[in-house]
Write an enzyme that holds these catalytic residues in place. Structure first.
Site, PDB file in Angstrom:
ATOM      1  N   THR C  46      49.307  57.958 -13.396  1.00  0.00           N
ATOM      2  CA  THR C  46      49.994  57.228 -12.343  1.00  0.00           C
ATOM      3  C   THR C  46      49.131  57.245 -11.090  1.00  0.00           C
ATOM      4  O   THR C  46      48.485  58.254 -10.782  1.00  0.00           O
ATOM      5  CB  THR C  46      51.422  57.762 -12.116  1.00  0.00           C
ATOM      6  OG1 THR C  46      52.044  56.962 -11.092  1.00  0.00           O
ATOM      7  CG2 THR C  46      51.441  59.223 -11.678  1.00  0.00           C
ATOM      8  N   GLU C  47      49.094  56.099 -10.393  1.00  0.00           N
ATOM      9  CA  GLU C  47      48.179  55.898  -9.279  1.00  0.00           C
ATOM     10  C   GLU C  47      48.258  56.996  -8.226  1.00  0.00           C
ATOM     11  O   GLU C  47      47.287  57.287  -7.535  1.00  0.00           O
ATOM     12  CB  GLU C  47      48.460  54.556  -8.586  1.00  0.00           C
ATOM     13  CG  GLU C  47      48.130  53.335  -9.409  1.00  0.00           C
ATOM     14  CD  GLU C  47      49.314  52.804 -10.183  1.00  0.00           C
ATOM     15  OE1 GLU C  47      49.998  53.591 -10.874  1.00  0.00           O
ATOM     16  OE2 GLU C  47      49.551  51.589 -10.104  1.00  0.00           O
ATOM     17  N   ASN C  48      49.455  57.557  -8.058  1.00  0.00           N
ATOM     18  CA  ASN C  48      49.643  58.520  -6.979  1.00  0.00           C
ATOM     19  C   ASN C  48      49.204  59.933  -7.347  1.00  0.00           C
ATOM     20  O   ASN C  48      49.551  60.882  -6.660  1.00  0.00           O
ATOM     21  CB  ASN C  48      51.098  58.504  -6.479  1.00  0.00           C
ATOM     22  CG  ASN C  48      52.092  58.756  -7.578  1.00  0.00           C
ATOM     23  OD1 ASN C  48      51.985  58.178  -8.654  1.00  0.00           O
ATOM     24  ND2 ASN C  48      53.061  59.601  -7.314  1.00  0.00           N
TER      25      ASN C  48
END
Lengths: 244, 221, 221, 244
Positions: C46-48
């Site tokens: 996930t990007e975060n």
């Protein structure tokens, strides 16, 4: 040397009108709510700082934290990747009314521009956004037969950051995905102010576990039980409370 | 009479503020760390990924995973942090260091520095020097005032391959402390027993002295 | 008759190899994670800043420091790793992801994707989509075959602002599985009850079928 | 998924003639001596791989590790910042005899080029080397009144890396300053092979403590008590021993 700050008001006292302020966090995770609210308190009391350019991944949610900062009219321009949220009404209204400027940046490019600012890299090339509206006006160069967009570094006067542990030299750890943009923003600001859940003595953080070395940090303030934006919003919180 | 290498290092150490982040070039500049004035504590950075390292360990108790850029064993102390090389040079290139102190073959009045190559013969090696000269807020040089052959090391233009252009701001030599301002050598301190003219004759470019020149003094070390 | 969103997600999940590193776009694509075939375990990014996160926690036990890019609470599991956003997008942009599965407003036969802006009205938001389309080794789209108004979403050229140029390689729709090869839509699977001509009439560019077209089947979910 | 490799010979079996191989470490710290020696064993037995381009900060020391690789004549070209050491005779002799090519890169630029390779950034600008011989032939651009040199990414076919703990998913930790170039090289190679002191089960490494996430790693091999170059050289070691 001791980078500990006595309180939140002192922590945000030096931020000037027109400053570029990076604010850590991704949505609510890693968002320095208490520092933002201290900045709002100062604005409510003194009318300053205003005309801020804020760098954050998002545009706030509900009526606390970054959304509250925008709601106060303190933000002239927002640089972000995703100005949507469960409750984005504060930003959306101002944006559609032309009262706040938006620079939309792809999320990875935003992260890399901030890192570049911190690492002394004035420009770099990325495949991201090539051929799209977000590349308009940017130099394009071909390397090894593929086209890339030139992007510039992003720096700030101040970064407001949330970490987990911090020592008085400014060494920091984060908590899970609350890390996100925070370590990058620490690097890219002339003055980095960090709220931590606990200030510890140097040596209490394992040298292997330091995520942000103290060289990137100018001030550390303890906020023992930081609020979580998601929780505040589920309670319908509004900041300052008088505005409710 | 002139200052010893140790005394030059001592003099350079006197200008390092409490809490400053400092990189000391490998070799001679490493000595500066020993002479921090009482009550001041600089935080030392080494290119290979340590901030806030401590002194050398006792012989025989080295851990060869814990070395500085000169490949000498160091120690950790409270507040040490480890990081990888890209983060290390983000600190350097990103302007986060307060001071870098380097050795020199030549320094020009323009602030140009030559300290990595003595020419096409031999094996060239640059290490982190070219990064350091463009990173630290203050780039200082410590050096003998002249070469072993008595030739000036402070010159109008460097004859050796450059490490960086217009990067040095202060030079601590065996005979003087000299700032570089607007393309000029500006004399700040010189040995008391040395006349201005004598110093000028050892220097390859014009020395300026717009203000009174203080005596360069260092303790016996 | 057509596949439900859940069934499209199921179909897309069948093509994910064991051990693949996968990013699922926020919203509808997140559903793909639920349908990994038995014996295969993808690792979700996930990007975060999380790799190898687990399923959603029980309601009430969320930790809001442990969320995915869609700001939904997730969990850790053995092998999870946290990292910052620059490292996260190094994984994306650097070509380390095996698969990215995204939603779409339009996909062109050229592989162009439009999925971030419906035009100048409203608030634009791009997130990590423009990075993902240039990073993963395989960029797939899951989408209804047509809009709610019955207009083709698979088109010759996108009319909406682009997310990326020539980036999509496979499309899983409510009616078909279509590859993009050399600027053509190449039909791989279609619903058994649907004729080629019917599918073509719902599609905004020419469908090619150089090989036998398999039946698109998905269980009731 | 299990990235564990059974032994060192298997770990280096796939490296081809002419490959670009990044080798971690700074001097001896973090140098994957056992992987290098396994590669030498393969070359002694089969004559392959040869004509390697090696990326390392240094050029080896004494007659073990990277120096031994060079001494075998396996390395056609070296990309490094500092080809000097206490005992650099192996590289020095070959270099002065024109038997090995050298690309000298400033250390920070070397690190950033490797990171760029791993991060999908084909080129970036740095102030480093501007106006020097090492900038010759490179594009220069002015940003905000200051001149910068354009540098290209650096990628490799294989990275040979030394870490401390590794799990079977490839998540890694390092030991003190042995971290150095290793995490960057993990990112920049098509195939990253890591020797670790201990292979642990997923979950045994705290998710906060992972320095290299497993996505950057293709194979992990356990070397329980890795040799230290400095120690070997103080003992006068030569590899392979027969060469002594």
């Amino acid at each position: 040397m001791d980078k500990t700050l006595p309180d939140l008001a002192t922590a945000v006292a030096g931020i000037k009108d027109g400053a570029t302020v990076m604010i850590g966090g991704f949505g609510g995770s890693g968002a320095p709510i208490e520092l933002i609210h201290a900045l709002i308190d100062r604005f409510v009391a003194t009318g300053h700082p205003r005309d801020l350019t804020v760098v954050n991944n998002n545009a706030g949610n509900g009526h606390v934290g970054l959304a509250a900062l925008i709601e106060q009219g303190m933000v002239r321009k927002l640089i972000c990747s995703f100005p949507r949220s469960a409750d984005p009404v504060v930003f959306t209204e101002r944006y559609l009314a032309g009262k706040i400027e938006l620079e939309l940046v792809p999320q990875g490019t935003l992260a890399e521009r901030i890192r570049a600012g911190g690492a002394g890299i004035p420009a770099f090339y990325t495949p991201t956004s090539f051929g799209t509206d977000l590349a308009q006006g940017k130099p394009v160069e071909v390397f090894d037969g593929r086209s890339y967009v030139q992007e510039r570094w992003l720096k700030a006067d101040v970064a407001l950051v949330k970490a987990h542990l911090g020592d008085r030299l400014g060494n920091l750890t984060y908590r899970m995905a609350a890390r996100n943009f925070n370590p990058l923003m620490c690097m890219a600001a002339a003055t980095t102010i960090v709220q931590v859940s606990r200030i510890v003595a140097p040596g209490e953080i394992d040298p292997e576990a330091v995520i942000t070395p103290g060289i990137f940090v100018q001030g550390v303030v303890e906020v023992a039980k930081p609020a979580q934006e998601e929780t505040l919003n589920r309670m319908g919180a509004v900041y300052p409370e008088a505005a409710a | 009479m002139k200052l010893s290498a140790t005394q030059i290092a001592w003099r350079a150490a006197q200008d390092i503020e409490d809490g400053a982040y400092v990189n000391l070039g490998i070799g001679f500049p490493e000595m500066v760390a020993k002479f921090q004035p009482p009550g001041r504590q600089a935080i030392f950075h080494t290119e290979n990924g340590i901030l806030g390292f401590g002194e050398a360990p006792a012989a025989g108790s080295e851990d060869w995973d814990l070395i500085n850029a000169g490949k000498k064993a160091v120690t950790i102390k409270p507040g040490t942090a480890f990081f990888h090389h890209a983060d290390s040079f983000a600190m350097v290139r990103g302007g986060h260091l307060d001071v870098a102190i380097l050795g020199a073959y030549e320094v020009a009045e323009t602030g140009d520095l030559a300290n990595w190559s003595t020419g096409p013969k031999g094996v060239p090696a640059v290490g982190g020097a070219m990064d350091l000269v463009h990173g630290a807020k203050r780039v200082a040089v410590i050096t003998d005032h002249v070469t072993k052959d008595g030739k000036p090391k402070l010159v109008q233009r460097c004859s050796l391959p450059l490490t960086g252009v217009g990067c040095v701001t202060r030079i601590y030599t065996s005979h003087a402390v000299i700032d570089i301002e607007s393309g000029h050598f500006v004399l700040r301190e010189k040995l008391a027993g040395l006349s201005f003219d004598e110093l000028q004759s050892m220097t390859g470019a014009t020395l300026h002295a717009p203000q009174p020149v203080a005596d360069l003094v260092a303790p016996s070390l």
